[in-house]
Design a protein around this motif. Structure first.
Motif, PDB file in Angstrom:
ATOM      1  N   GLU A  15      94.766  41.500  23.423  1.00 27.20           N
ATOM      2  CA  GLU A  15      94.512  42.817  23.993  1.00 27.20           C
ATOM      3  C   GLU A  15      94.278  43.782  22.836  1.00 27.20           C
ATOM      4  O   GLU A  15      94.957  43.696  21.821  1.00 27.20           O
ATOM      5  CB  GLU A  15      95.709  43.305  24.820  1.00 27.20           C
ATOM      6  CG  GLU A  15      95.954  42.528  26.077  1.00 27.20           C
ATOM      7  CD  GLU A  15      94.919  42.797  27.156  1.00 27.20           C
ATOM      8  OE1 GLU A  15      94.306  43.878  27.158  1.00 27.20           O
ATOM      9  OE2 GLU A  15      94.726  41.910  28.003  1.00 27.20           O
ATOM     10  N   THR A  16      93.354  44.682  22.998  1.00 26.78           N
ATOM     11  CA  THR A  16      93.078  45.666  21.969  1.00 26.78           C
ATOM     12  C   THR A  16      93.267  47.056  22.555  1.00 26.78           C
ATOM     13  O   THR A  16      92.724  47.366  23.613  1.00 26.78           O
ATOM     14  CB  THR A  16      91.623  45.527  21.448  1.00 26.78           C
ATOM     15  OG1 THR A  16      91.452  44.192  20.973  1.00 26.78           O
ATOM     16  CG2 THR A  16      91.340  46.500  20.340  1.00 26.78           C
ATOM     17  N   PHE A  17      94.051  47.884  21.866  1.00 26.84           N
ATOM     18  CA  PHE A  17      94.269  49.254  22.307  1.00 26.84           C
ATOM     19  C   PHE A  17      94.605  50.118  21.108  1.00 26.84           C
ATOM     20  O   PHE A  17      94.921  49.627  20.032  1.00 26.84           O
ATOM     21  CB  PHE A  17      95.365  49.342  23.372  1.00 26.84           C
ATOM     22  CG  PHE A  17      96.660  48.691  22.968  1.00 26.84           C
ATOM     23  CD1 PHE A  17      97.644  49.405  22.326  1.00 26.84           C
ATOM     24  CD2 PHE A  17      96.885  47.357  23.256  1.00 26.84           C
ATOM     25  CE1 PHE A  17      98.835  48.816  21.958  1.00 26.84           C
ATOM     26  CE2 PHE A  17      98.080  46.752  22.896  1.00 26.84           C
ATOM     27  CZ  PHE A  17      99.057  47.482  22.246  1.00 26.84           C
ATOM     28  N   THR A  18      94.522  51.419  21.308  1.00 28.08           N
ATOM     29  CA  THR A  18      94.774  52.394  20.256  1.00 28.08           C
ATOM     30  C   THR A  18      96.055  53.150  20.579  1.00 28.08           C
ATOM     31  O   THR A  18      96.296  53.505  21.730  1.00 28.08           O
ATOM     32  CB  THR A  18      93.592  53.386  20.168  1.00 28.08           C
ATOM     33  OG1 THR A  18      92.392  52.640  19.938  1.00 28.08           O
ATOM     34  CG2 THR A  18      93.787  54.375  19.050  1.00 28.08           C
ATOM     35  N   LEU A  19      96.860  53.385  19.547  1.00 24.90           N
ATOM     36  CA  LEU A  19      98.110  54.124  19.706  1.00 24.90           C
ATOM     37  C   LEU A  19      98.092  55.373  18.834  1.00 24.90           C
ATOM     38  O   LEU A  19      97.437  55.402  17.796  1.00 24.90           O
ATOM     39  CB  LEU A  19      99.301  53.260  19.287  1.00 24.90           C
ATOM     40  CG  LEU A  19      99.525  51.970  20.044  1.00 24.90           C
ATOM     41  CD1 LEU A  19     100.615  51.149  19.366  1.00 24.90           C
ATOM     42  CD2 LEU A  19      99.900  52.261  21.484  1.00 24.90           C
ATOM     43  N   LYS A  20      98.861  56.367  19.251  1.00 23.23           N
ATOM     44  CA  LYS A  20      99.035  57.571  18.441  1.00 23.23           C
ATOM     45  C   LYS A  20      99.796  57.194  17.179  1.00 23.23           C
ATOM     46  O   LYS A  20     100.624  56.273  17.185  1.00 23.23           O
ATOM     47  CB  LYS A  20      99.832  58.626  19.199  1.00 23.23           C
ATOM     48  CG  LYS A  20      99.126  59.131  20.423  1.00 23.23           C
ATOM     49  CD  LYS A  20     100.028  60.103  21.155  1.00 23.23           C
ATOM     50  CE  LYS A  20      99.378  60.541  22.446  1.00 23.23           C
ATOM     51  NZ  LYS A  20     100.284  61.374  23.255  1.00 23.23           N
ATOM     52  N   LYS A  21      99.537  57.926  16.094  1.00 20.34           N
ATOM     53  CA  LYS A  21     100.226  57.656  14.836  1.00 20.34           C
ATOM     54  C   LYS A  21     101.737  57.786  15.011  1.00 20.34           C
ATOM     55  O   LYS A  21     102.505  56.977  14.480  1.00 20.34           O
ATOM     56  CB  LYS A  21      99.759  58.582  13.726  1.00 20.34           C
ATOM     57  CG  LYS A  21     100.446  58.260  12.404  1.00 20.34           C
ATOM     58  CD  LYS A  21      99.984  59.116  11.278  1.00 20.34           C
ATOM     59  CE  LYS A  21     100.676  58.810   9.965  1.00 20.34           C
ATOM     60  NZ  LYS A  21     101.990  58.273   9.965  1.00 20.34           N
ATOM     61  N   THR A  23     103.478  57.085  17.569  1.00 17.52           N
ATOM     62  CA  THR A  23     103.961  55.879  18.243  1.00 17.52           C
ATOM     63  C   THR A  23     104.050  54.720  17.255  1.00 17.52           C
ATOM     64  O   THR A  23     105.037  53.973  17.249  1.00 17.52           O
ATOM     65  CB  THR A  23     103.047  55.512  19.423  1.00 17.52           C
ATOM     66  OG1 THR A  23     102.984  56.618  20.317  1.00 17.52           O
ATOM     67  CG2 THR A  23     103.537  54.280  20.158  1.00 17.52           C
ATOM     68  N   VAL A  24     103.049  54.585  16.405  1.00 19.48           N
ATOM     69  CA  VAL A  24     103.058  53.526  15.391  1.00 19.48           C
ATOM     70  C   VAL A  24     104.226  53.735  14.425  1.00 19.48           C
ATOM     71  O   VAL A  24     104.918  52.775  14.053  1.00 19.48           O
ATOM     72  CB  VAL A  24     101.710  53.470  14.637  1.00 19.48           C
ATOM     73  CG1 VAL A  24     101.774  52.502  13.464  1.00 19.48           C
ATOM     74  CG2 VAL A  24     100.594  53.072  15.585  1.00 19.48           C
ATOM     75  N   LYS A  45     103.419  42.358  17.107  1.00 18.68           N
ATOM     76  CA  LYS A  45     102.979  41.947  18.447  1.00 18.68           C
ATOM     77  C   LYS A  45     104.130  41.373  19.268  1.00 18.68           C
ATOM     78  O   LYS A  45     104.249  41.644  20.455  1.00 18.68           O
ATOM     79  CB  LYS A  45     101.801  40.979  18.380  1.00 18.68           C
ATOM     80  CG  LYS A  45     102.084  39.678  17.666  1.00 18.68           C
ATOM     81  CD  LYS A  45     100.837  38.840  17.534  1.00 18.68           C
ATOM     82  CE  LYS A  45     101.115  37.576  16.758  1.00 18.68           C
ATOM     83  NZ  LYS A  45      99.920  36.772  16.609  1.00 18.68           N
TER      84      LYS A  45
END
Length: 64
Positions: A15-21, A23-24, A45
């Motif tokens: 799965e590919t998705f983008t997270l807010k910095k 959140t990372v 992961k």
């Protein structure tokens, strides 16, 4: 710690998705907390998956 030590192996799906910095950054901190608690490294992961599974299993409306 809300999640248990991760030990099970299961087939994976990409799965590919983008997270807010922010959140990372939080995930990095939680990863360090996990590794300190269980004294072993964990991949991002596996940690994210276990966090999602734990969250979903604790949602009483979803589990019904």
């Amino acid at each position: 710690m809300k999640i248990k030590k991760i030990s099970k192996k299961d087939p994976t799906v990409r799965e590919t998705f983008t997270l807010k910095k922010s959140t990372v950054d939080m995930l990095q901190d939680y990863k360090a907390f996990y590794e300190e608690t269980y004294k072993e490294p964990i991949e991002h992961k596996a940690l994210v998956e276990e966090m999602l599974l734990t969250f979903a299993s604790m949602d009483k409306d979803f589990v019904k």
